[in-house]
Every structure is written in structure tokens, then in C-alpha cells.
Design a protein around this motif. Structure first.
Motif, short mmCIF file in Angstrom:
data_model
loop_
_atom_site.label_atom_id
_atom_site.label_comp_id
_atom_site.label_asym_id
_atom_site.label_seq_id
_atom_site.Cartn_x
_atom_site.Cartn_y
_atom_site.Cartn_z
N VAL A 1 0.92 -1.32 -0.15
CA VAL A 1 -0.08 0.00 -0.05
C VAL A 1 0.67 1.32 0.05
O VAL A 1 0.70 2.33 -0.52
CB VAL A 1 -1.09 0.05 1.35
CG1 VAL A 1 -1.62 1.48 1.42
CG2 VAL A 1 -2.14 -0.99 1.10
N ARG A 2 1.88 1.18 0.72
CA ARG A 2 2.86 2.39 0.77
C ARG A 2 3.81 2.52 -0.39
O ARG A 2 4.71 3.32 -0.34
CB ARG A 2 3.78 2.57 2.26
CG ARG A 2 2.67 2.45 3.52
CD ARG A 2 3.42 2.26 4.76
NE ARG A 2 4.74 2.82 4.79
CZ ARG A 2 4.72 4.16 5.38
NH1 ARG A 2 3.44 4.84 5.81
NH2 ARG A 2 5.87 5.13 5.57
N SER B 1 -7.19 -2.08 -2.65
CA SER B 1 -8.52 -2.65 -3.07
C SER B 1 -8.74 -3.81 -2.69
O SER B 1 -9.70 -4.05 -2.16
CB SER B 1 -8.46 -2.94 -4.63
OG SER B 1 -8.24 -1.55 -5.35
N TYR B 2 -7.73 -4.59 -2.37
CA TYR B 2 -7.79 -5.94 -1.64
C TYR B 2 -8.12 -5.80 -0.31
O TYR B 2 -9.29 -6.42 0.31
CB TYR B 2 -6.51 -6.76 -1.85
CG TYR B 2 -6.62 -7.85 -0.93
CD1 TYR B 2 -6.79 -9.02 -1.49
CD2 TYR B 2 -5.81 -7.97 0.46
CE1 TYR B 2 -6.81 -10.27 -0.58
CE2 TYR B 2 -5.81 -9.00 1.11
CZ TYR B 2 -6.39 -10.38 0.71
OH TYR B 2 -6.39 -11.35 1.35
N ILE B 3 -7.66 -4.80 0.57
CA ILE B 3 -7.89 -4.52 1.85
C ILE B 3 -9.36 -4.31 1.98
O ILE B 3 -10.24 -4.55 3.11
CB ILE B 3 -6.97 -3.39 2.61
CG1 ILE B 3 -5.53 -4.21 2.65
CG2 ILE B 3 -7.43 -3.15 3.79
CD1 ILE B 3 -4.46 -3.24 2.94
N TYR B 4 -9.87 -3.30 1.03
CA TYR B 4 -11.06 -2.57 1.15
C TYR B 4 -12.28 -3.65 0.94
O TYR B 4 -13.10 -3.98 1.75
CB TYR B 4 -11.27 -1.95 -0.03
CG TYR B 4 -10.77 -0.37 0.31
CD1 TYR B 4 -11.37 0.36 1.45
CD2 TYR B 4 -10.00 0.51 -0.45
CE1 TYR B 4 -10.87 1.79 2.00
CE2 TYR B 4 -9.52 1.54 0.10
CZ TYR B 4 -10.05 2.27 1.20
OH TYR B 4 -9.44 3.63 1.42
N SER C 1 0.21 -0.50 -5.24
CA SER C 1 -0.54 0.05 -4.13
C SER C 1 -1.83 0.14 -4.36
O SER C 1 -2.78 -0.05 -3.31
CB SER C 1 -0.05 1.63 -4.04
OG SER C 1 -0.59 2.08 -3.14
N TRP C 2 -2.36 0.40 -5.53
CA TRP C 2 -3.95 0.52 -5.71
C TRP C 2 -4.37 -0.95 -5.61
O TRP C 2 -5.57 -1.23 -4.93
CB TRP C 2 -4.32 0.78 -7.07
CG TRP C 2 -5.64 0.90 -7.59
CD1 TRP C 2 -6.60 1.85 -7.36
CD2 TRP C 2 -6.35 -0.10 -8.24
NE1 TRP C 2 -7.76 1.64 -7.83
CE2 TRP C 2 -7.72 0.60 -8.32
CE3 TRP C 2 -6.09 -1.42 -8.76
CZ2 TRP C 2 -8.84 -0.31 -8.72
CZ3 TRP C 2 -7.12 -2.09 -9.24
CH2 TRP C 2 -8.43 -1.83 -9.37
#
Length: 219
Positions: free
Chosen positions: A42-43, A55-58, A50-51
Motif C-alpha cells: 500500500v505504501r 483494493s484488496y484490503i477494502y 499500491s492500488w
């Protein structure tokens, strides 16, 4: 309610508790490193990476864990064309579901830990001549873990309780054997015993994390 009866229902419930503990150990060992890798992704300065990680986390945090387990256990085999190759053991599928779900939560916990580290420490590491990898290993990770540990402990306790969702995908575990005994004997005693076993597991886990917190305070 005789001692013999309590022992007769306790033995299969302990067998179910073994499945609960095994799932927890597998999930925690795999999801914490995966969560940290997601945090780094992500960072990352690589925008597509990062995208994708964000997106996976969301998606994983925005949909119920039960739905994810049902999809992995019962949904994958129905994917047109490739479903026949995606039939896996239910316990393995459940482990995968817990790992993928909790990695997303740990990623957010670790991201918060990284944000809490003073930026001046990164500058100080440059002055000392440390490269990015040395800074990560010797400066960032110890502080991040110390900051994130209470949240990791809380999420780990939640993970223990969420293992009861195995019941919904027909994987024999603690709650499964308790429900079987309740239906057979028309008594709530098995539910009480299951609650006590869950409580004992979480108490042991809490003591372990409290010990880790005390150790880190003196390092």
C-alpha cells in the motif's frame, strides 16, 4: 447431570477445540506476515501495486468473513470452466479464508503503527548511514511492532472467537460438537462448556500478549 455425562460430551468438544486452536495457529502465523507485506504494498511508490493492495484490503474488510468462507468452500467449485480444479478440503479452504481476511485487518493495524513512527527517525537513520533495508529492520519494525501489539492482541482474540464460523461451512470444531450435544440431549450445558473453553483459550492468549508487551517495554 453426572460426571460421566460431562466427560462424555467434553471429550469430543476438546477434539473440536483442537481444530479451533490449529486453525488459529495457522491463520495467525500466515496472516501477520501477509498483512505486513500488504502494508508495504500500500505504501509502495509503484501505483498499480499500491492500488491493488488497497483494493484488496477494502474488499476483504468490507465483506463478511462468513460470506468469504462460503465462497471459498461452496462457491469456487461452481466457477464455469475451472471450478472442477478448485475443489479443496473444507478445513484448508477455511484456513485460506481466515488468512486472507485477517491479513487485511493486520495490514491496517501495521499501517497505523508505521504512521505513528516519527519521521525524524527516518532522517536520523540516513544520517547514521543506514540504507532502507537496515532502517526497516533495525529502526522501523521494532517500533511498529511495539505500537501495534495491543491492536494485534485484540484482533487475535477476535480471531479465536471467529473460528466458530467453521460451523457454518460444516467443518467439525468446538461449536459443532456443542450443538450436536444440545440437539441430542436437550440441554444447554454443552453451550456453557463451549463458552468456558473459548474463554480459557482467549485468557491464555491474553496472558501471552501481556507478557510480550512487558518484555517489549524493557527492551
Amino acid at each position: 447431570m453426572t460426571i460421566d455425562y460431562l466427560i462424555s460430551i467434553l471429550l469430543p468438544m476438546l477434539e473440536g477445540a483442537r481444530a479451533t486452536v490449529i486453525l488459529f495457529i495457522i491463520a495467525i502465523i500466515a496472516s501477520i506476515p501477509l498483512g505486513f507485506l500488504l502494508t508495504l504494498a500500500v505504501r509502495s511508490s509503484i501505483r498499480p501495486l499500491s492500488w491493488l493492495a488497497s483494493s484488496y484490503i477494502y474488499v476483504m474488510r468490507g465483506t463478511p468473513l462468513l460470506l468469504q468462507l462460503l465462497f471459498l468452500v461452496f462457491g469456487l467449485p461452481h466457477i464455469p470452466g475451472i471450478g472442477q480444479y478448485l475443489v479443496i478440503d473444507r478445513f484448508v479452504a477455511a484456513c485460506l479464508g481466515f488468512i486472507l481476511n485477517y491479513a487485511a485487518y493486520f495490514a491496517e493495524i501495521f499501517r497505523g503503527g508505521l504512521l505513528a513512527i516519527d519521521k525524524g527517525q527516518y532522517e536520523a537513520s540516513k544520517v547514521l548511514g543506514l540504507n532502507k533495508f537496515q532502517t526497516l529492520v533495525h529502526i522501523v519494525l521494532p517500533q511498529m511492532f511495539r505500537i501495534a501489539l495491543p491492536a494485534v492482541a485484540n484482533e487475535s482474540v477476535t480471531l479465536v472467537k471467529d473460528t466458530a464460523l467453521l460451523y457454518a461451512v460444516a467443518v467439525p470444531e468446538l461449536l459443532h460438537f456443542a450443538q450436536t450435544a444440545v440437539n441430542r440431549d436437550f440441554t444447554i450445558i454443552p453451550f456453557v462448556m463451549a463458552g468456558i473453553i473459548y474463554l480459557l483459550i482467549t485468557i491464555c492468549l491474553t496472558f501471552i500478549f501481556k507478557w510480550l508487551e512487558r518484555r517489549l517495554q524493557y527492551e
